[in-house]
Design a protein around this motif. Structure first.
Motif, short mmCIF file in Angstrom:
data_model
loop_
_atom_site.label_atom_id
_atom_site.label_comp_id
_atom_site.label_asym_id
_atom_site.label_seq_id
_atom_site.Cartn_x
_atom_site.Cartn_y
_atom_site.Cartn_z
N GLU A 25 0.87 -1.18 0.00
CA GLU A 25 0.00 0.00 0.00
C GLU A 25 0.91 1.23 0.00
OE1 GLU A 25 -3.92 1.80 2.28
OE2 GLU A 25 -2.61 0.46 3.39
N ILE A 26 1.08 1.83 -1.17
CA ILE A 26 2.08 2.89 -1.30
C ILE A 26 1.56 4.25 -0.87
CG2 ILE A 26 3.45 1.71 -3.02
CD1 ILE A 26 2.11 3.61 -5.10
N GLU A 27 0.26 4.38 -0.80
CA GLU A 27 -0.37 5.58 -0.26
C GLU A 27 -1.73 5.15 0.25
OE1 GLU A 27 -2.19 8.04 -3.84
OE2 GLU A 27 -0.15 7.43 -4.31
N PRO A 28 -2.31 5.90 1.17
CA PRO A 28 -3.59 5.47 1.72
C PRO A 28 -4.63 5.19 0.62
CG PRO A 28 -2.72 7.29 2.99
CD PRO A 28 -1.83 7.13 1.78
N GLY A 29 -5.16 3.98 0.64
CA GLY A 29 -6.20 3.60 -0.32
C GLY A 29 -5.70 3.02 -1.63
N TRP A 30 -4.36 2.86 -1.79
CA TRP A 30 -3.83 2.40 -3.07
C TRP A 30 -2.69 1.40 -2.89
CZ3 TRP A 30 -6.36 3.37 -7.41
CH2 TRP A 30 -7.27 4.44 -7.40
N PHE A 31 -2.86 0.24 -3.53
CA PHE A 31 -1.75 -0.70 -3.67
C PHE A 31 -0.88 -0.22 -4.83
CE2 PHE A 31 -4.92 -3.84 -1.95
CZ PHE A 31 -4.22 -4.17 -0.80
N VAL A 32 0.38 -0.59 -4.84
CA VAL A 32 1.28 -0.24 -5.93
C VAL A 32 0.88 -0.96 -7.22
CG1 VAL A 32 3.02 -2.02 -5.48
CG2 VAL A 32 3.71 0.14 -6.51
N GLY A 33 0.10 -2.04 -7.11
CA GLY A 33 -0.34 -2.77 -8.30
C GLY A 33 -1.51 -3.68 -7.96
N LEU A 34 -1.85 -4.52 -8.90
CA LEU A 34 -2.98 -5.43 -8.77
C LEU A 34 -2.78 -6.39 -7.60
CD1 LEU A 34 -5.59 -6.78 -9.84
CD2 LEU A 34 -4.12 -8.12 -11.38
N ALA A 35 -3.77 -6.45 -6.73
CA ALA A 35 -3.73 -7.32 -5.56
C ALA A 35 -4.66 -8.51 -5.78
CB ALA A 35 -4.17 -6.54 -4.32
N LEU A 36 -4.10 -9.71 -5.67
CA LEU A 36 -4.87 -10.94 -5.86
C LEU A 36 -4.69 -11.84 -4.65
CD1 LEU A 36 -3.85 -11.57 -9.57
CD2 LEU A 36 -6.02 -10.62 -8.75
N ASP A 37 -5.74 -12.59 -4.34
CA ASP A 37 -5.72 -13.49 -3.19
C ASP A 37 -6.41 -14.80 -3.58
OD1 ASP A 37 -5.95 -14.86 -0.78
OD2 ASP A 37 -6.63 -13.11 0.36
N ASP A 38 -5.66 -15.69 -4.22
CA ASP A 38 -6.22 -16.97 -4.65
C ASP A 38 -6.50 -17.91 -3.49
OD1 ASP A 38 -6.48 -16.41 -7.30
OD2 ASP A 38 -5.00 -17.86 -8.00
N ASP A 39 -5.96 -17.63 -2.31
CA ASP A 39 -6.24 -18.46 -1.14
C ASP A 39 -7.66 -18.24 -0.64
OD1 ASP A 39 -3.69 -19.65 -0.99
OD2 ASP A 39 -2.91 -17.90 0.06
N ASN A 40 -8.13 -17.00 -0.69
CA ASN A 40 -9.43 -16.67 -0.11
C ASN A 40 -10.45 -16.14 -1.11
OD1 ASN A 40 -8.50 -17.05 2.75
ND2 ASN A 40 -7.08 -15.46 2.10
N GLU A 41 -9.99 -15.62 -2.24
CA GLU A 41 -10.89 -15.04 -3.23
C GLU A 41 -10.53 -15.45 -4.66
OE1 GLU A 41 -11.79 -10.83 -0.94
OE2 GLU A 41 -10.11 -10.89 -2.35
#
Length: 177
Positions: A132-148
């Motif tokens: 999370e490089i600034e509040p509300g924003w990841f530096v890139g696409l966030a994926l979670d194949d374990d849970n979603e």
């Protein structure tokens, strides 16, 4: 614009996303490379660098990336765009979800590359992330194949549409300079 996709994958999840991205971008991808076999020259041979990684153990960078990342310290990527996609487990490791992306970006940020593909944190449940490089924003696409895992394809397609639009704008600005 020539794309290079560089990824590290231990279980195959990041590799699957890298391959889906490469397929969607088609002939624009001139380098599709597992990071364990990558070179600095490959990073410099493309206009757009897309990096895929996963977070392992407790906030650790995927092993192949951990070995290769020091090679990128001090790299000059001026005139290039760089974007990120990553895999993590937000429920099992909510205090270091996608730290991998933050760690790679921290190394590449001084490279003078233009960051593309920031991704909103809205809709994700986690406590802390170097990604999370600034509040509300990841530096890139966030994926979670374990849970979603059911959201991976949809999120990837939406991110790719964003990447294409940002690359078009980047190319226009680059040619006007």
């Amino acid at each position: 614009m020539k794309y290079g996709l560089f990824y590290g994958s231990t279980t195959g999840n990041t590799e699957n996303v890298a391959n889906a991205i490469a397929e969607a971008l088609g002939d624009e991808v001139t380098v599709l490379q597992e990071i364990s076999g990558a070179s600095v020259e490959q990073f410099q041979s493309v206009d757009v660098v897309l990096c895929g990684a996963s977070t392992w153990d407790v906030g650790e960078l995927q092993y192949d990336w951990a070995e290769f990342l020091p090679t990128l310290e001090g790299i000059d990527l001026a005139g290039k765009a760089v974007g990120f996609f990553g895999m993590g487990d937000a429920m099992g490791y909510p205090y270091n979800y996608l730290d991998c992306l933050g760690e790679i970006w921290e190394t590449l940020e001084p490279s003078k590359a233009t960051l593309i593909g920031k991704w909103p944190t809205e809709g994700y449940e986690f406590d802390e992330s170097r990604g999370e490089i600034e509040p509300g924003w990841f530096v890139g696409l966030a994926l979670d194949d374990d849970n979603e895992p059911d959201l991976t394809e949809e999120r990837t397609e939406k991110w790719l549409a964003q990447i294409k639009a940002e690359v078009a704008k980047f190319a226009e600005e680059r040619s006007a300079a």
